[in-house]
Design an enzyme around this catalytic site. Structure first.
Site, PDB file in Angstrom:
ATOM      1  N   HIS A 219       0.881  -1.198   0.000  1.00 48.06           N
ATOM      2  CA  HIS A 219       0.000   0.000   0.000  1.00 48.06           C
ATOM      3  C   HIS A 219       0.906   1.232   0.000  1.00 48.06           C
ATOM      4  CE1 HIS A 219      -3.412   2.492   0.701  1.00 48.06           C
ATOM      5  NE2 HIS A 219      -3.655   2.242   1.977  1.00 48.06           N
ATOM      6  N   HIS A 258      -2.249  -2.305  -9.812  1.00 51.66           N
ATOM      7  CA  HIS A 258      -3.313  -1.785  -8.953  1.00 51.66           C
ATOM      8  C   HIS A 258      -4.491  -2.741  -8.944  1.00 51.66           C
ATOM      9  CE1 HIS A 258      -6.069   1.035  -7.064  1.00 51.66           C
ATOM     10  NE2 HIS A 258      -4.976   1.692  -6.710  1.00 51.66           N
ATOM     11  N   ASP A 315       2.196   5.638  -6.593  1.00 51.99           N
ATOM     12  CA  ASP A 315       3.444   5.675  -5.833  1.00 51.99           C
ATOM     13  C   ASP A 315       4.698   5.779  -6.705  1.00 51.99           C
ATOM     14  OD1 ASP A 315       2.300   5.533  -3.238  1.00 51.99           O
ATOM     15  OD2 ASP A 315       1.822   3.442  -3.615  1.00 51.99           O
TER      16      ASP A 315
HETATM   17  N1  CMC Z   1       5.257  -6.260 -10.110  1.00 56.89           N
HETATM   18  C1  CMC Z   1       5.240  -7.454 -10.717  1.00 56.89           C
HETATM   19  N2  CMC Z   1       4.124  -8.154 -10.967  1.00 56.89           N
HETATM   20  C2  CMC Z   1       2.966  -7.619 -10.576  1.00 56.89           C
HETATM   21  C3  CMC Z   1       2.903  -6.367  -9.926  1.00 56.89           C
HETATM   22  C4  CMC Z   1       4.116  -5.690  -9.698  1.00 56.89           C
HETATM   23  N3  CMC Z   1       4.130  -4.502  -9.113  1.00 56.89           N
HETATM   24  N4  CMC Z   1       1.619  -6.082  -9.641  1.00 56.89           N
HETATM   25  C5  CMC Z   1       0.892  -7.099 -10.079  1.00 56.89           C
HETATM   26  N5  CMC Z   1       1.696  -8.034 -10.655  1.00 56.89           N
HETATM   27  C6  CMC Z   1       1.260  -9.280 -11.300  1.00 56.89           C
HETATM   28  C7  CMC Z   1       1.059 -10.386 -10.289  1.00 56.89           C
HETATM   29  O1  CMC Z   1       2.249 -11.128 -10.106  1.00 56.89           O
HETATM   30  C8  CMC Z   1      -0.028 -11.184 -10.943  1.00 56.89           C
HETATM   31  O2  CMC Z   1       0.559 -11.935 -11.993  1.00 56.89           O
HETATM   32  P1  CMC Z   1      -0.024 -13.368 -12.448  1.00 56.89           P
HETATM   33  O3  CMC Z   1      -1.394 -13.074 -13.006  1.00 56.89           O
HETATM   34  O4  CMC Z   1       0.950 -13.829 -13.472  1.00 56.89           O
HETATM   35  O5  CMC Z   1      -0.059 -14.207 -11.214  1.00 56.89           O
HETATM   36  C9  CMC Z   1      -0.915 -10.119 -11.600  1.00 56.89           C
HETATM   37  O6  CMC Z   1      -0.051  -9.030 -11.872  1.00 56.89           O
HETATM   38  C10 CMC Z   1      -2.090  -9.657 -10.766  1.00 56.89           C
HETATM   39  O7  CMC Z   1      -1.596  -9.281  -9.504  1.00 56.89           O
HETATM   40  P2  CMC Z   1      -2.381  -9.431  -8.135  1.00 56.89           P
HETATM   41  O8  CMC Z   1      -1.412  -9.702  -7.034  1.00 56.89           O
HETATM   42  O9  CMC Z   1      -3.522 -10.373  -8.288  1.00 56.89           O
HETATM   43  O10 CMC Z   1      -2.957  -8.001  -7.944  1.00 56.89           O
HETATM   44  P3  CMC Z   1      -3.592  -7.443  -6.617  1.00 56.89           P
HETATM   45  O11 CMC Z   1      -4.780  -6.669  -7.046  1.00 56.89           O
HETATM   46  O12 CMC Z   1      -3.798  -8.489  -5.603  1.00 56.89           O
HETATM   47  O13 CMC Z   1      -2.447  -6.463  -6.058  1.00 56.89           O
HETATM   48  C11 CMC Z   1      -1.063  -4.614  -5.787  1.00 56.89           C
HETATM   49  C12 CMC Z   1      -2.407  -5.129  -6.322  1.00 56.89           C
HETATM   50  C13 CMC Z   1      -1.082  -3.092  -5.854  1.00 56.89           C
HETATM   51  C14 CMC Z   1      -0.897  -5.035  -4.347  1.00 56.89           C
HETATM   52  C15 CMC Z   1       0.067  -5.174  -6.667  1.00 56.89           C
HETATM   53  O14 CMC Z   1      -0.051  -4.682  -7.970  1.00 56.89           O
HETATM   54  C16 CMC Z   1       1.448  -4.879  -6.106  1.00 56.89           C
HETATM   55  O15 CMC Z   1       1.956  -5.616  -5.262  1.00 56.89           O
HETATM   56  N6  CMC Z   1       2.120  -3.748  -6.554  1.00 56.89           N
HETATM   57  C17 CMC Z   1       3.414  -3.374  -6.029  1.00 56.89           C
HETATM   58  C18 CMC Z   1       3.245  -2.570  -4.746  1.00 56.89           C
HETATM   59  C19 CMC Z   1       2.654  -1.223  -5.004  1.00 56.89           C
HETATM   60  O16 CMC Z   1       3.074  -0.477  -5.856  1.00 56.89           O
HETATM   61  N7  CMC Z   1       1.626  -0.879  -4.194  1.00 56.89           N
HETATM   62  C20 CMC Z   1       0.927   0.401  -4.285  1.00 56.89           C
HETATM   63  C21 CMC Z   1      -0.507   0.165  -4.623  1.00 56.89           C
HETATM   64  S1  CMC Z   1      -1.408   1.543  -5.274  1.00 56.89           S
HETATM   65  C22 CMC Z   1      -1.376   2.812  -4.176  1.00 56.89           C
HETATM   66  C23 CMC Z   1      -1.435   2.507  -2.754  1.00 56.89           C
HETATM   67  O17 CMC Z   1      -2.296   1.759  -2.294  1.00 56.89           O
HETATM   68  O18 CMC Z   1      -0.576   3.051  -2.049  1.00 56.89           O
END
Ligand code: CMC
Length: 365
Positions: A219, A258, A315
């Site tokens: 987050h 996201h 971010d």
């Molecule tokens: N780097 C690499 N792969 C990613 C990333 C990333 N940043 N984000 C998503 N993916 C991939 C993930 O591995 C998955 O791949 P596959 O379908 O092959 O298994 C796919 O994309 C879907 O990901 P998910 O984990 O199901 O997505 P989620 O909705 O559960 O998670 C998230 C969303 C924001 C937690 C995630 O994108 C993430 O960890 N991002 C990096 C951390 C980040 O930048 N967080 C800030 C979020 S936005 C603002 C805030 O809240 O502060």
């Protein structure tokens, strides 16, 4: 028991009038107004909008700003206490403690009546920047700078941090940062604090729930993660290897992806623009160019591997902007919270206004 939605993906938990997200088309509105329009207002005006539900007229805004500026100073005991905090890794820990201590000095602390909540709203919004700047100065053995009531919320924060006035563009960038960070519907920290408010716990307690949740690297902690990643990568020559290694081992690249946006995060576009302008003013676009290149490599890696594109989120370019404002990464999550406080408070007030305790079920396996 119905099917469990892991991470509550797609679950609609409540009605809100505070913000709206269209994740397919990349649209974000606070109180019905597009974020692109709001980014040109002042943080005071946007906070007023989030809390009272309308853009203030000139008189209303003056009065609100005057109240905020009057309340910027913090209790000296709080500053003494902050000396005992460890801020070197993650200043959010100190901010969390500071808010807890603030509650002890707040005569309205336990009162959740509308009038008391509005009084606390002013004090909380006004004092977040003072606390963050104060513990940065103390951590670095510098004299704490008193707030300057002649400066805007953003300009005053940079002034208290540095001890000198920022340029006009830097002040504008800080205001935009606070506005873009102010609100984002039912994100994890807002959900956490609405749960706390739904038990009729007080405003300070709810805000602390929000702070604790914001801290995590998935987050608000991602902003610090982006800044540290830029340092780790260092040069454009290292980008491809860094991105490939992360994707291969299913490690997250900070500042990308996201839950709700399936396209470019509209806030990232505005951040990108202001980060570029600040880099130009500095005459050094190293961090900005590096970030652009990371974005491009990330996109091409996704396309080549037939994965859906993963775009920068709020971010990513905010991390770049902080680098160009010479803000250390351990302050990033706390600065995010300075912006987010007005959205958090708006959600608490909405929850108190039409409350039912939030209590979902779990499926026993
Ligand atoms: N780097 C690499 N792969 C990613 C990333 C990333 N940043 N984000 C998503 N993916 C991939 C993930 O591995 C998955 O791949 P596959 O379908 O092959 O298994 C796919 O994309 C879907 O990901 P998910 O984990 O199901 O997505 P989620 O909705 O559960 O998670 C998230 C969303 C924001 C937690 C995630 O994108 C993430 O960890 N991002 C990096 C951390 C980040 O930048 N967080 C800030 C979020 S936005 C603002 C805030 O809240 O502060």
């Amino acid at each position: 028991m119905k099917q469990v939605k892991k991470g509550l993906e797609g679950v609609v938990a409540l009605d809100t009038q505070i913000s709206f997200i269209d994740g397919v088309h990349g649209i974000l509105k606070y109180r019905g107004i597009e974020i692109e329009k709001l980014a040109d207002l002042s943080y005071d005006a946007v906070s007023y909008l989030l809390i009272y539900g309308m853009i203030p007229d000139a008189e209303g805004l003056n009065e609100f700003s005057r109240e905020l500026r009057k309340e910027r100073k913090v209790h000296p005991h709080l500053l003494n206490m902050l000396n005992f905090c460890d801020f070197e890794n993650e200043s959010l820990d100190a901010l969390r403690t500071a808010i807890s201590v603030c509650a002890h000095f707040d005569e309205d602390s336990h009162d959740i009546s509308e009038q008391a909540n509005f009084r606390k709203t002013i004090r909380l919004i006004a004092r977040f920047p003072t606390m963050v700047a104060a513990f940065y100065r103390m951590a670095n053995g510098l004299e704490v700078i008193s707030p300057d009531p002649s400066l805007s919320h953003g300009a005053n924060f940079l002034y208290m941090l540095r001890g000198s006035r920022p340029t006009e563009l830097e002040a504008e960038a800080m205001e935009k940062d606070f506005i873009l960070s102010a609100e984002h519907e039912l994100n994890p920290s807002t959900f956490a604090l609405r749960i706390t408010a739904s038990t009729l716990s007080d405003l300070h307690s709810a805000i602390i729930s929000g702070l604790c949740t914001l801290k995590g690297p998935l987050h608000g902690g991602a902003r610090k993660g982006v800044m540290d990643m830029l340092d780790d990568i260092g040069s454009p020559d290292n980008i491809a290897a860094y991105v490939q290694e992360h994707l291969e081992h299913k490690k997250r690249i900070m500042g990308f992806g996201h839950r709700v946006y399936k396209t470019y995060d509209p806030r990232a576009r505005i951040y990108r623009d202001i980060a570029r302008k600040v880099a130009m003013e500095k005459g050094n676009s190293h961090w900005f160019d590096l970030a652009r290149e990371i974005e491009s490599v990330m996109y091409h890696e996704m396309v080549e591997n037939k994965h859906k594109p993963i775009y920068p989120n709020v971010d990513f370019y905010s991390g770049v902007l902080y680098k160009d404002l010479e803000i250390p990464s351990y302050l990033a999550t706390s600065i995010f919270a300075i912006g987010r406080i007005s959205g958090w408070i708006a959600h608490c007030l909405e929850q108190y206004g039409d409350n039912r305790v939030i209590r979902p079920r779990a499926h026993f396996v």
